[in-house]
Write a protein that holds these residues in place. Structure first.
Motif, PDB file in Angstrom:
ATOM      1  N   GLY A  64       0.800  -1.220   0.000  1.00  0.00           N
ATOM      2  CA  GLY A  64       0.000   0.000   0.000  1.00  0.00           C
ATOM      3  C   GLY A  64       0.828   1.264   0.000  1.00  0.00           C
ATOM      4  O   GLY A  64       0.370   2.305   0.474  1.00  0.00           O
ATOM      5  N   GLY A  65       2.037   1.199  -0.561  1.00  0.00           N
ATOM      6  CA  GLY A  65       2.962   2.314  -0.426  1.00  0.00           C
ATOM      7  C   GLY A  65       3.024   3.290  -1.579  1.00  0.00           C
ATOM      8  O   GLY A  65       3.735   4.296  -1.488  1.00  0.00           O
ATOM      9  N   THR A  67       2.017   6.323  -3.455  1.00  0.00           N
ATOM     10  CA  THR A  67       1.246   7.480  -3.002  1.00  0.00           C
ATOM     11  C   THR A  67       0.232   7.978  -4.029  1.00  0.00           C
ATOM     12  O   THR A  67      -0.686   8.726  -3.678  1.00  0.00           O
ATOM     13  N   ARG A  70      -5.005   4.838  -4.945  1.00  0.00           N
ATOM     14  CA  ARG A  70      -5.920   4.771  -3.803  1.00  0.00           C
ATOM     15  C   ARG A  70      -6.165   3.308  -3.428  1.00  0.00           C
ATOM     16  O   ARG A  70      -6.943   2.606  -4.068  1.00  0.00           O
ATOM     17  N   TYR A  71      -5.489   2.858  -2.396  1.00  0.00           N
ATOM     18  CA  TYR A  71      -5.641   1.488  -1.916  1.00  0.00           C
ATOM     19  C   TYR A  71      -6.870   1.369  -1.014  1.00  0.00           C
ATOM     20  O   TYR A  71      -7.412   2.372  -0.529  1.00  0.00           O
ATOM     21  N   LYS A  73      -8.594   0.557   2.540  1.00  0.00           N
ATOM     22  CA  LYS A  73      -8.145   0.856   3.899  1.00  0.00           C
ATOM     23  C   LYS A  73      -7.420  -0.347   4.498  1.00  0.00           C
ATOM     24  O   LYS A  73      -6.466  -0.189   5.268  1.00  0.00           O
ATOM     25  N   THR A  76      -3.790  -0.460   3.088  1.00  0.00           N
ATOM     26  CA  THR A  76      -3.011   0.625   3.682  1.00  0.00           C
ATOM     27  C   THR A  76      -2.646   0.295   5.121  1.00  0.00           C
ATOM     28  O   THR A  76      -1.501   0.485   5.557  1.00  0.00           O
ATOM     29  N   GLN A  80       1.031  -0.249   6.975  1.00  0.00           N
ATOM     30  CA  GLN A  80       1.390   0.522   8.168  1.00  0.00           C
ATOM     31  C   GLN A  80       1.741  -0.393   9.335  1.00  0.00           C
ATOM     32  O   GLN A  80       2.529  -0.022  10.211  1.00  0.00           O
ATOM     33  N   THR A 104      -9.426  -6.570   1.455  1.00  0.00           N
ATOM     34  CA  THR A 104      -8.741  -5.986   0.311  1.00  0.00           C
ATOM     35  C   THR A 104      -9.731  -5.896  -0.843  1.00  0.00           C
ATOM     36  O   THR A 104     -10.627  -6.746  -0.976  1.00  0.00           O
TER      37      THR A 104
END
Length: 228
Positions: A64-65, A67, A70-71, A73, A76, A80, A104
């Motif tokens: 999810g890196g 930028t 739009r992944y 939630k 992402t 994280q 996903t």
């Protein structure tokens, strides 16, 4: 010199299809498996986000890196929480995406065949040149003096002329793996791993043994430049 230039296509083909790190799949077959992925994803210098994100340079990258995409939630949050894409994590995700990352938005049910997963991961790895090349040999390092050699782009283009009759300079593969865009340090390290017989491949050792340090640097600069 003509014999040297002809041999370079063999070098680059071997670099692109060699076993890096723990990747043991067959990228040629992986290209066929990739067709299932290509419905939603793209790779290569002209790739753009579609339903799914571009998959260039994902090896070792955080999930999810990217930028500019739009992944979900869930993806992402997984990144994280520390999820990075390696051969092992990609294998698990491709086997059962929603089991590994619940919620996903990737609707693909997964690849049941372990062989297919290994092969497509090997193929994806060809588009993560820097990350894959860095794994070529644990403990092998090229001297700072060699890495400091500035490659001559024009000379690199001259040396590569026979190579690009097979390996397309625009980064497309058409059945032959792409070799553009490698970081120069990774490219030089890979070549010297054969040249110094750190990697056990008699043909590659013989061919790279004919290349001077400035010729390796020139090739590294040229193929890196094609990916910029």
């Amino acid at each position: 010199m003509r014999a040297l230039r002809f041999s370079l296509s063999l070098i680059l083909a071997a670099l692109a299809t060699a076993t890096f790190g723990q990747v043991t799949g067959d990228p040629e077959h992986g290209q066929q498996v990739w067709k299932k992925c290509a419905i939603c994803h793209m790779m290569g210098p002209d790739a753009r986000h579609r339903v799914g994100p571009v998959l260039n340079n994902i090896m070792s990258a955080r999930a999810g890196g990217k930028t500019d995409y739009r992944y979900s939630k869930a993806m992402t949050a997984a990144g994280q929480d520390g999820l990075h894409w390696t051969e092992d994590t990609l294998d698990g995700f491709l086997q059962a995406p929603k089991s590994m990352v619940p919620r996903t938005k990737m609707s693909f049910r997964g690849l049941k065949s372990a062989g297919d997963r290994a092969d497509v991961i090997a193929y994806i790895g060809l588009f993560s040149g820097g990350a894959m090349a860095a794994q070529i040999d644990d403990g092998f390092a090229v001297s700072a003096d060699i890495l400091a050699i500035e490659g001559d782009l024009e000379y690199g283009e001259y040396l590569s002329s026979e190579c690009t009759t097979c390996h397309q300079a625009d980064g497309n593969d058409d059945g032959i793996p792409a070799i553009v865009g490698w970081e120069t340090e990774d490219f030089v390290t890979a070549m010297h791993a054969y040249k110094e017989k750190h990697r056990d491949h008699p043909v590659m050792q013989m061919i790279t043994g004919r290349l001077a340090n400035d010729e390796i640097a020139a090739l590294a600069a040229y193929f890196k430049g094609l990916g910029d």
